[in-house]
Design a protein around this motif. Structure first.
Motif, mmCIF file in Angstrom:
data_model
loop_
_atom_site.group_PDB
_atom_site.id
_atom_site.type_symbol
_atom_site.label_atom_id
_atom_site.label_comp_id
_atom_site.label_asym_id
_atom_site.label_seq_id
_atom_site.Cartn_x
_atom_site.Cartn_y
_atom_site.Cartn_z
ATOM 1 N N ASP A 105 -28.160 -28.740 18.201
ATOM 2 C CA ASP A 105 -29.038 -29.751 18.810
ATOM 3 C C ASP A 105 -28.315 -30.621 19.834
ATOM 4 O OD1 ASP A 105 -31.067 -28.783 17.239
ATOM 5 O OD2 ASP A 105 -30.867 -30.313 15.668
ATOM 6 N N LEU A 106 -27.050 -30.677 19.765
ATOM 7 C CA LEU A 106 -26.310 -31.563 20.699
ATOM 8 C C LEU A 106 -26.214 -30.933 22.076
ATOM 9 C CD1 LEU A 106 -23.239 -33.006 18.769
ATOM 10 C CD2 LEU A 106 -25.258 -34.212 19.548
ATOM 11 N N LYS A 107 -26.242 -31.870 23.061
ATOM 12 C CA LYS A 107 -26.073 -31.418 24.440
ATOM 13 C C LYS A 107 -24.626 -31.104 24.664
ATOM 14 C CE LYS A 107 -29.920 -34.026 26.226
ATOM 15 N NZ LYS A 107 -30.328 -35.346 26.727
ATOM 16 N N ASP A 108 -24.474 -30.309 25.756
ATOM 17 C CA ASP A 108 -23.093 -29.849 25.990
ATOM 18 C C ASP A 108 -22.132 -30.990 26.280
ATOM 19 O OD1 ASP A 108 -23.922 -27.334 25.483
ATOM 20 O OD2 ASP A 108 -23.950 -26.655 27.596
ATOM 21 N N ASP A 109 -22.639 -32.043 26.906
ATOM 22 C CA ASP A 109 -21.735 -33.135 27.258
ATOM 23 C C ASP A 109 -21.760 -34.279 26.257
ATOM 24 O OD1 ASP A 109 -24.356 -33.760 27.798
ATOM 25 O OD2 ASP A 109 -23.941 -34.715 29.741
ATOM 26 N N ASP A 110 -22.377 -33.987 25.166
ATOM 27 C CA ASP A 110 -22.400 -35.051 24.146
ATOM 28 C C ASP A 110 -20.980 -35.376 23.682
ATOM 29 O OD1 ASP A 110 -24.765 -35.914 21.727
ATOM 30 O OD2 ASP A 110 -22.609 -36.396 21.491
ATOM 31 N N PRO A 111 -20.637 -36.666 23.698
ATOM 32 C CA PRO A 111 -19.256 -37.030 23.315
ATOM 33 C C PRO A 111 -18.916 -36.643 21.871
ATOM 34 C CG PRO A 111 -20.647 -38.998 23.623
ATOM 35 C CD PRO A 111 -21.529 -37.861 24.028
ATOM 36 N N ASN A 112 -19.948 -36.484 21.003
ATOM 37 C CA ASN A 112 -19.640 -36.137 19.592
ATOM 38 C C ASN A 112 -19.476 -34.643 19.376
ATOM 39 O OD1 ASN A 112 -19.739 -38.744 18.467
ATOM 40 N ND2 ASN A 112 -21.982 -38.732 18.691
ATOM 41 N N ARG A 113 -19.776 -33.931 20.474
ATOM 42 C CA ARG A 113 -19.772 -32.466 20.325
ATOM 43 C C ARG A 113 -18.426 -31.906 19.810
ATOM 44 N NH1 ARG A 113 -23.202 -28.624 21.763
ATOM 45 N NH2 ARG A 113 -22.325 -26.515 21.838
ATOM 46 N N SER A 114 -17.360 -32.394 20.463
ATOM 47 C CA SER A 114 -16.034 -31.846 20.045
ATOM 48 C C SER A 114 -15.725 -32.179 18.576
ATOM 49 C CB SER A 114 -14.934 -32.385 20.966
ATOM 50 O OG SER A 114 -14.872 -33.795 20.844
ATOM 51 N N ASN A 115 -16.125 -33.363 18.172
ATOM 52 C CA ASN A 115 -15.887 -33.730 16.759
ATOM 53 C C ASN A 115 -16.678 -32.819 15.816
ATOM 54 O OD1 ASN A 115 -14.187 -35.797 17.449
ATOM 55 N ND2 ASN A 115 -15.778 -37.386 17.442
ATOM 56 N N LEU A 116 -17.954 -32.606 16.246
ATOM 57 C CA LEU A 116 -18.804 -31.775 15.385
ATOM 58 C C LEU A 116 -18.282 -30.329 15.309
ATOM 59 C CD1 LEU A 116 -21.258 -32.517 13.700
ATOM 60 C CD2 LEU A 116 -22.754 -31.674 15.537
ATOM 61 N N GLU A 117 -17.829 -29.888 16.515
ATOM 62 C CA GLU A 117 -17.254 -28.521 16.553
ATOM 63 C C GLU A 117 -16.037 -28.410 15.577
ATOM 64 O OE1 GLU A 117 -18.324 -26.960 21.074
ATOM 65 O OE2 GLU A 117 -16.328 -27.810 20.673
ATOM 66 N N GLU A 118 -15.278 -29.500 15.628
ATOM 67 C CA GLU A 118 -14.097 -29.508 14.743
ATOM 68 C C GLU A 118 -14.523 -29.463 13.267
ATOM 69 O OE1 GLU A 118 -11.091 -29.111 15.785
ATOM 70 O OE2 GLU A 118 -10.119 -29.286 13.791
ATOM 71 N N ILE A 119 -15.631 -30.206 12.967
ATOM 72 C CA ILE A 119 -16.146 -30.215 11.583
ATOM 73 C C ILE A 119 -16.553 -28.805 11.171
ATOM 74 C CG2 ILE A 119 -18.122 -30.969 10.126
ATOM 75 C CD1 ILE A 119 -17.922 -33.692 11.679
ATOM 76 N N VAL A 120 -17.316 -28.145 12.130
ATOM 77 C CA VAL A 120 -17.780 -26.780 11.825
ATOM 78 C C VAL A 120 -16.576 -25.855 11.580
ATOM 79 C CG1 VAL A 120 -18.980 -24.756 12.792
ATOM 80 C CG2 VAL A 120 -19.999 -27.017 13.037
ATOM 81 N N LYS A 121 -15.569 -26.013 12.514
ATOM 82 C CA LYS A 121 -14.370 -25.135 12.425
ATOM 83 C C LYS A 121 -13.657 -25.317 11.081
ATOM 84 C CE LYS A 121 -10.076 -24.271 14.854
ATOM 85 N NZ LYS A 121 -9.141 -24.899 15.796
ATOM 86 N N GLN A 122 -13.434 -26.566 10.749
ATOM 87 C CA GLN A 122 -12.699 -26.833 9.490
ATOM 88 C C GLN A 122 -13.526 -26.408 8.270
ATOM 89 O OE1 GLN A 122 -9.608 -27.508 9.232
ATOM 90 N NE2 GLN A 122 -9.339 -27.835 11.451
ATOM 91 N N THR A 123 -14.855 -26.584 8.407
ATOM 92 C CA THR A 123 -15.720 -26.193 7.294
ATOM 93 C C THR A 123 -15.642 -24.680 7.089
ATOM 94 O OG1 THR A 123 -17.205 -27.987 7.897
ATOM 95 C CG2 THR A 123 -18.044 -26.399 6.297
ATOM 96 N N ILE A 124 -15.652 -23.949 8.278
ATOM 97 C CA ILE A 124 -15.508 -22.479 8.166
ATOM 98 C C ILE A 124 -14.199 -22.139 7.472
ATOM 99 C CG2 ILE A 124 -15.165 -20.350 9.535
ATOM 100 C CD1 ILE A 124 -17.214 -21.560 11.562
ATOM 101 N N ARG A 125 -13.156 -22.882 7.888
ATOM 102 C CA ARG A 125 -11.836 -22.635 7.262
ATOM 103 C C ARG A 125 -11.914 -22.878 5.750
ATOM 104 N NH1 ARG A 125 -6.304 -23.063 6.985
ATOM 105 N NH2 ARG A 125 -5.695 -25.157 6.373
ATOM 106 N N CYS A 126 -12.573 -23.986 5.417
ATOM 107 C CA CYS A 126 -12.723 -24.294 3.980
ATOM 108 C C CYS A 126 -13.494 -23.177 3.273
ATOM 109 C CB CYS A 126 -13.485 -25.618 3.794
ATOM 110 S SG CYS A 126 -12.449 -27.018 4.145
ATOM 111 N N ARG A 127 -14.542 -22.673 3.973
ATOM 112 C CA ARG A 127 -15.353 -21.619 3.365
ATOM 113 C C ARG A 127 -14.483 -20.373 3.113
ATOM 114 N NH1 ARG A 127 -19.328 -18.726 7.182
ATOM 115 N NH2 ARG A 127 -17.290 -17.814 7.607
ATOM 116 N N ASP A 128 -13.612 -20.087 4.155
ATOM 117 C CA ASP A 128 -12.733 -18.903 3.998
ATOM 118 C C ASP A 128 -11.804 -19.062 2.794
ATOM 119 O OD1 ASP A 128 -13.896 -17.754 6.149
ATOM 120 O OD2 ASP A 128 -12.274 -18.225 7.584
ATOM 121 N N ILE A 129 -11.294 -20.312 2.697
ATOM 122 C CA ILE A 129 -10.377 -20.555 1.567
ATOM 123 C C ILE A 129 -11.111 -20.355 0.244
ATOM 124 C CG2 ILE A 129 -9.027 -22.332 0.338
ATOM 125 C CD1 ILE A 129 -8.317 -23.419 3.174
#
Ligand code: ADP
Length: 660
Positions: free
Chosen positions: A469-493
């Motif tokens: 739902d976030l726009k590409d230039d949304d300032p929170n986007r990178s944070n959210l991406e990081e959350i998704v990335k780490q969550t995926i990592r957690c899921r893998d673990i």
């Protein structure tokens, strides 16, 4: 006694046995030998004396025969008969004196046919007495020619000659062992007398011619015998042979000497000889005490014409001369025996030494062996039983040495084996600990993963939706991406944890390991990280099937191969090899890379969950622990071997399937 024997050495015992046997034997031999020597010498002496006495008797009888013959010869002369028949006494006297001198008689007399003395050559004034009472004269008056020994009393001797009576007179000398007597002197004389009838042509007996010798102090017979038998036989300058004529028990003619070296005239025979010979008429053959010494002697009686015993004829040899010979022989014998004894003892000592020396050596070596020194051997220099014992002993020492070497080697091997086994046990124990640790970790991880998995799924879904739902230039986007990335990592673990805890059960099927390996490689070979890695495949042609979950096995191989490529830093050689271990009925798969290897201090930990040497985000440390779990679940084994800086080999063994 016997307890002392027990403490003695073998050598001493053998020598004692020799000494005892030889000593007893030697003593017996010496004793018996001495007896034999004594008997032989003494018997020889006795036999010699016996023959000497016979010689003496012969000399004595010869003398009797001589005067018998001479007197008879003269009595037979015709002129004697003529003068007598013509009673020409004056002429007869001249003739008779001449005859006495010629024959060498002590007396010579003539009687008439009645036995009355007509003339005495040695005493012409004594005549007219009747001698027919004398048995010898009486026999001659009866026509016999007689020679015999007779005892003449002093009166008769006086009549023949005063000088004869004086010669006959002998003073008695005290003699040890002689029979007691009151007599102090002997006046009678022992005479050898021959009487012959004087017969005319008509065979008428005209008278008797008689004559003879007085034996008292007359030494011709005894010295003649001595000359014949004993001359030159001496003992310490003393003549050993003696001859005696006794009148009754009195020495009247002898060459036995008194202490002052005079003839022992006047001494008497010992009482026992007197009894035996004079009283009982026996011969005496034994040792006898003669005057002042012991003699080996022979006595025999002298009888008169009427066969009465009137004297003794004796010969004897000094006993001490024969005793000296006997002693010398015995001493020589004993000397030789002693030398023999010493010689045998010496020889026995040498022989004993040859027996006991090797035994002594053996004892010493046995003592060295007891203290552990097996480097000695007995010197064997004979082929007898002792030599054989020595050889056997040496063989025994050799085999002991060999056995000890073997024991030492065996000990070393055993030590190595124990060490190896201990290491194996320790490794096994470590594995058990690890397995237990993994099991408990697995349980815990499964619980945590199960609890975290659902909320984590929610976070990932919601954070992913928010990101969409976030726009590409949304300032929170990178944070959210990081959350998704780490969550995926957690899921893998969490996924890894679930896998590690074997929450997912394997789906078993009979598979070909080669195929799984090839599939796995085809998935990853194309990836960039494998571009510079050479993959060598050494697959066994006749590899048996295994019963396994194909996808889980693929996951195991994937993990190992990815780790290898990372260890080689994407350049190097990876060798895959399959083989069949018939003994254990296992399919063996090895992965060898040419990477940096694993340090010894961490090699035991690489199968632990969450152990990683990789940076955070690059490794979870679950890969090998999951692989280990899967392999173990398949009843297999997984191990690692590594040389730092060179290579690492992972080995997986899976039971070969029995249903292919
Ligand atoms: P991760 O790969 O996430 O670290 P693993 O359990 O797969 O977790 O591996 C644990 C550790 O084992 C690694 O971090 C690495 O240090 C070591 N390792 C595994 N495979 C190799 C290999 N082929 N060569 C060297 N080290 C290895």
């Amino acid at each position: 006694m016997f307890s002392i024997l027990k403490t003695l050495s073998l050598k001493a015992k053998i020598i004692i046995i020799y000494v005892v046997i030889l000593g007893v034997g030697g003593l017996l031999t010496s004793f018996i030998g001495s007896l034999i020597v004594n008997d032989t010498i003494m018997n020889q002496a006795k036999s010699k004396i016996y023959h000497d006495l016979k010689t003496s008797r012969m000399v004595y009888d010869n003398q009797l025969m001589f005067i018998k013959h001479e007197v008879n010869a003269r009595a037979c002369k015709h002129h004697i008969q003529d003068y007598l028949s013509r009673n020409d006494l004056e002429t007869l006297k001249i003739h008779l004196r001449q005859i006495r001198r010629d024959i060498g008689l002590d007396f010579l007399s003539l009687t008439d046919k009645e036995g009355r003395v007509l003339f005495r050559a040695t005493n012409p004034d004594s005549l007219g007495d009747d001698l027919s009472y004398l048995s010898v004269i009486d026999a001659a008056l009866n026509g016999l020619v007689i020679a015999s020994t007779e005892s003449f009393p002093r009166e008769l001797l006086m009549r023949e000659s005063e000088q004869l009576a004086r010669q006959a007179n002998i003073q008695l000398i005290d003699t040890p062992k002689a029979r007691p007597t009151d007599k102090t002197a002997e006046t009678s004389g022992l005479v050898m007398i021959a009487a012959s009838p004087i017969i005319n042509q008509e065979d008428d007996i005209l008278g008797v011619l008689y004559g003879g010798h007085l034996l008292n102090k007359n030494y011709s017979i005894v010295d003649k015998v001595w000359e014949l038998v004993f001359r030159g036989e001496k003992y310490k300058d003393e003549d050993i042979g003696t001859v005696t004529i006794f009148l009754d028990d009195l020495r009247i003619s002898t060459n036995v000497k008194t202490k002052d070296n005079n003839r022992a005239i006047g001494t008497r025979v010992s009482a026992e000889v007197y009894n035996a010979v004079l009283l009982n008429g026996n011969e005496w053959s034994d040792r006898a005490f003669v005057v002042n010494d012991w003699y080996i002697s022979e006595y025999e009686p002298i009888r008169n014409y009427e066969n009465d015993i009137i004297g003794i004829l004796y010969v004897g040899v000094l006993e001490k001369a024969y005793l000296a010979i006997r002693n010398r022989v015995i001493l020589t014998f004993l000397g030789v025996a002693s030398l023999g004894f010493i010689f045998i003892i010496l020889i026995s000592y040498l022989i004993t030494r040859t027996i006991t020396r090797p035994l002594g050596e053996m004892v010493k070596i046995t003592q060295s062996i007891t203290s552990g020194d097996l480097n000695h051997e007995v010197k064997v220099d004979s082929s007898d039983e002792i030599g054989q014992l020595g050889s056997s002993f040496n063989t025994m020492v050799k085999s002991l040495r060999k056995m000890r070497g073997e024991l030492e080697n065996w000990g070393k091997t055993l030590e190595q084996k124990v060490k190896k086994r201990t290491e194996e046990l320790r490794a096994m124990q470590n594995k058990v600990i690890q397995t237990e640790r993994l099991a408990s970790l697995g349980k815990m991880a499964a619980g945590i993963a199960h609890e975290i998995n659902n909320p984590l799924g929610g976070i990932l879904v919601l954070s992913s939706l928010c990101l969409e739902d976030l726009k590409d230039d949304d300032p929170n986007r990178s944070n959210l991406e990081e959350i998704v990335k780490q969550t995926i990592r957690c899921r893998d673990i969490v996924k890894g944890l679930l896998q590690f805890s074997r929450q997912t059960e394997p789906k078993m099927s009979v598979v070909k390991i080669d195929d799984i390996l090839k599939n796995t490689l085809s998935l990853i070979e194309k990836q960039a990280i494998f571009h510079n890695i050479e993959i060598e495949k050494k697959f066994s042609e006749d590899l048996p099937y295994v019963t396994a979950d194909e996808s889980q096995m693929q996951q195991v191989f994937m993990n190992v191969i990815l780790n290898a490529s990372q260890a080689m830093k994407e350049i190097g050689t990876l060798t895959l090899e399959t083989a069949y271990n018939k003994d254990d009925n296992m399919v063996v798969i090895t992965f060898t890379d040419s990477g940096d290897g694993i340090k010894p201090e961490i090699i035991d930990k690489i199968f632990d969950p969450f152990f990683t040497t990789k940076d955070v985000g690059e490794g979870t440390g679950l890969g090998l622990s999951i692989a280990y779990g899967i392999v173990t679940k398949h009843s297999g084994k997984m191990s690692v071997d590594s040389k730092v800086g060179e290579s690492t080999t992972f080995t997986i063994q899976l039971p070969a399937s029995t249903s292919n």
